[in-house]
Write a protein that holds these residues in place. Structure first.
Motif, mmCIF file in Angstrom:
data_model
loop_
_atom_site.group_PDB
_atom_site.id
_atom_site.type_symbol
_atom_site.label_atom_id
_atom_site.label_comp_id
_atom_site.label_asym_id
_atom_site.label_seq_id
_atom_site.Cartn_x
_atom_site.Cartn_y
_atom_site.Cartn_z
ATOM 1 N N PHE A 136 1.066 -1.377 0.160
ATOM 2 C CA PHE A 136 -0.182 -0.139 -0.339
ATOM 3 C C PHE A 136 0.959 1.458 -0.335
ATOM 4 N N ILE A 137 0.259 1.892 -0.688
ATOM 5 C CA ILE A 137 1.590 3.449 -0.309
ATOM 6 C C ILE A 137 1.250 3.867 0.714
ATOM 7 N N GLU A 138 1.036 3.620 1.744
ATOM 8 C CA GLU A 138 0.890 4.583 2.672
ATOM 9 C C GLU A 138 1.976 4.280 3.763
ATOM 10 N N ASN A 139 2.079 2.629 3.113
ATOM 11 C CA ASN A 139 3.338 2.199 4.045
ATOM 12 C C ASN A 139 4.730 2.100 3.011
ATOM 13 N N ILE A 140 4.494 3.239 2.354
ATOM 14 C CA ILE A 140 6.432 3.076 1.428
ATOM 15 C C ILE A 140 6.438 4.888 1.661
ATOM 16 N N SER A 141 7.792 4.883 1.952
ATOM 17 C CA SER A 141 7.827 6.594 2.215
ATOM 18 C C SER A 141 8.303 7.331 0.684
ATOM 19 N N GLU A 142 7.640 9.001 0.312
ATOM 20 C CA GLU A 142 8.384 9.177 -0.821
ATOM 21 C C GLU A 142 9.409 9.107 -1.248
ATOM 22 N N ARG A 143 10.762 8.992 -0.492
ATOM 23 C CA ARG A 143 11.691 8.882 -0.741
ATOM 24 C C ARG A 143 12.058 7.453 -1.714
ATOM 25 N N GLU A 144 11.398 6.180 -0.739
ATOM 26 C CA GLU A 144 11.350 5.069 -1.448
ATOM 27 C C GLU A 144 10.941 5.195 -3.190
ATOM 28 N N LEU A 145 10.426 6.115 -3.237
ATOM 29 C CA LEU A 145 9.327 6.000 -4.834
ATOM 30 C C LEU A 145 10.270 6.594 -5.602
ATOM 31 N N ARG A 146 11.447 7.024 -5.741
ATOM 32 C CA ARG A 146 12.432 7.791 -6.055
ATOM 33 C C ARG A 146 12.883 6.685 -7.175
ATOM 34 N N GLU A 147 13.200 5.944 -6.698
ATOM 35 C CA GLU A 147 13.707 3.988 -7.425
ATOM 36 C C GLU A 147 12.895 3.237 -6.836
ATOM 37 N N CYS A 148 13.421 2.238 -7.627
ATOM 38 C CA CYS A 148 12.718 1.193 -7.827
ATOM 39 C C CYS A 148 13.559 -0.512 -8.597
ATOM 40 N N LYS A 149 13.744 -1.140 -7.625
ATOM 41 C CA LYS A 149 13.979 -2.183 -8.400
ATOM 42 C C LYS A 149 15.782 -1.547 -9.304
ATOM 43 N N GLY A 150 15.949 -0.843 -8.138
ATOM 44 C CA GLY A 150 17.791 -0.861 -9.201
ATOM 45 C C GLY A 150 17.052 0.706 -10.415
ATOM 46 N N ARG A 151 16.390 0.617 -10.420
ATOM 47 C CA ARG A 151 15.793 2.241 -11.505
ATOM 48 C C ARG A 151 15.631 3.196 -10.988
ATOM 49 N N LYS A 152 14.955 3.699 -11.493
ATOM 50 C CA LYS A 152 15.153 5.752 -11.251
ATOM 51 C C LYS A 152 13.956 6.202 -12.169
ATOM 52 N N ILE A 153 13.884 7.598 -11.135
ATOM 53 C CA ILE A 153 12.096 7.915 -11.541
ATOM 54 C C ILE A 153 12.261 8.388 -12.617
ATOM 55 N N VAL A 154 11.663 9.199 -13.711
ATOM 56 C CA VAL A 154 11.384 9.522 -15.091
ATOM 57 C C VAL A 154 10.371 10.643 -14.730
ATOM 58 N N LEU A 155 8.744 9.509 -14.562
ATOM 59 C CA LEU A 155 7.975 10.308 -14.281
ATOM 60 C C LEU A 155 6.766 10.088 -13.326
ATOM 61 N N ALA A 156 6.018 11.104 -12.486
ATOM 62 C CA ALA A 156 4.989 10.976 -11.541
ATOM 63 C C ALA A 156 4.110 11.324 -12.586
ATOM 64 N N VAL A 157 3.152 10.581 -12.019
ATOM 65 C CA VAL A 157 1.517 10.727 -12.750
ATOM 66 C C VAL A 157 0.492 10.806 -11.744
ATOM 67 N N TYR A 158 -0.759 12.403 -11.547
ATOM 68 C CA TYR A 158 -1.001 12.644 -10.296
ATOM 69 C C TYR A 158 -1.947 12.777 -11.293
ATOM 70 N N ALA A 159 -4.177 12.962 -10.716
ATOM 71 C CA ALA A 159 -4.626 12.188 -11.480
ATOM 72 C C ALA A 159 -5.742 12.876 -9.751
#
Length: 106
Positions: free
Chosen positions: A81-104
């Motif tokens: 769940f998104i509530e259990n992960i920090s914003e810092r942890e969202l910056r990388e995923c499985k060794g890959r770096k974030i390039v785009l964030a989508v908001y709705a």
């Protein structure tokens, strides 16, 4: 970096380029629309690395799904769940770096 933009109408979707930015994606953003603030929630993240893209999808009920067509095929895997992960942890995923964030909107 700060930039203020006032919208006449609330956009349904906003994608923010985070390529080469050393910042954490926020779980929500507030946009000034007319004379009030409207909250948009984080709904998707795109990552790049190892010559292809992967993604995370956040559903309305807060479930966080991981998708990588190379390793998961046509399915997405539930990460929690998104509530259990920090914003810092969202910056990388499985060794890959974030390039785009989508908001709705909700």
């Amino acid at each position: 970096m700060h930039r203020k933009t006032i919208f006449a109408l609330t956009p349904h979707l906003i994608a923010i380029n985070l390529f080469n930015c050393n910042t954490n994606p926020a779980k929500f953003i507030k946009l000034p629309v007319a004379n009030k603030d409207v909250t948009l929630r984080l709904r998707g993240l795109i990552y790049h690395g190892e010559f292809h893209f992967t993604s995370r999808i956040i559903t309305r009920d807060g479930k966080l799904w991981f998708y990588d067509g190379v390793t998961t095929g046509g399915t997405a895997n539930l990460e929690g769940f998104i509530e259990n992960i920090s914003e810092r942890e969202l910056r990388e995923c499985k060794g890959r770096k974030i390039v785009l964030a989508v908001y709705a909107r909700k």
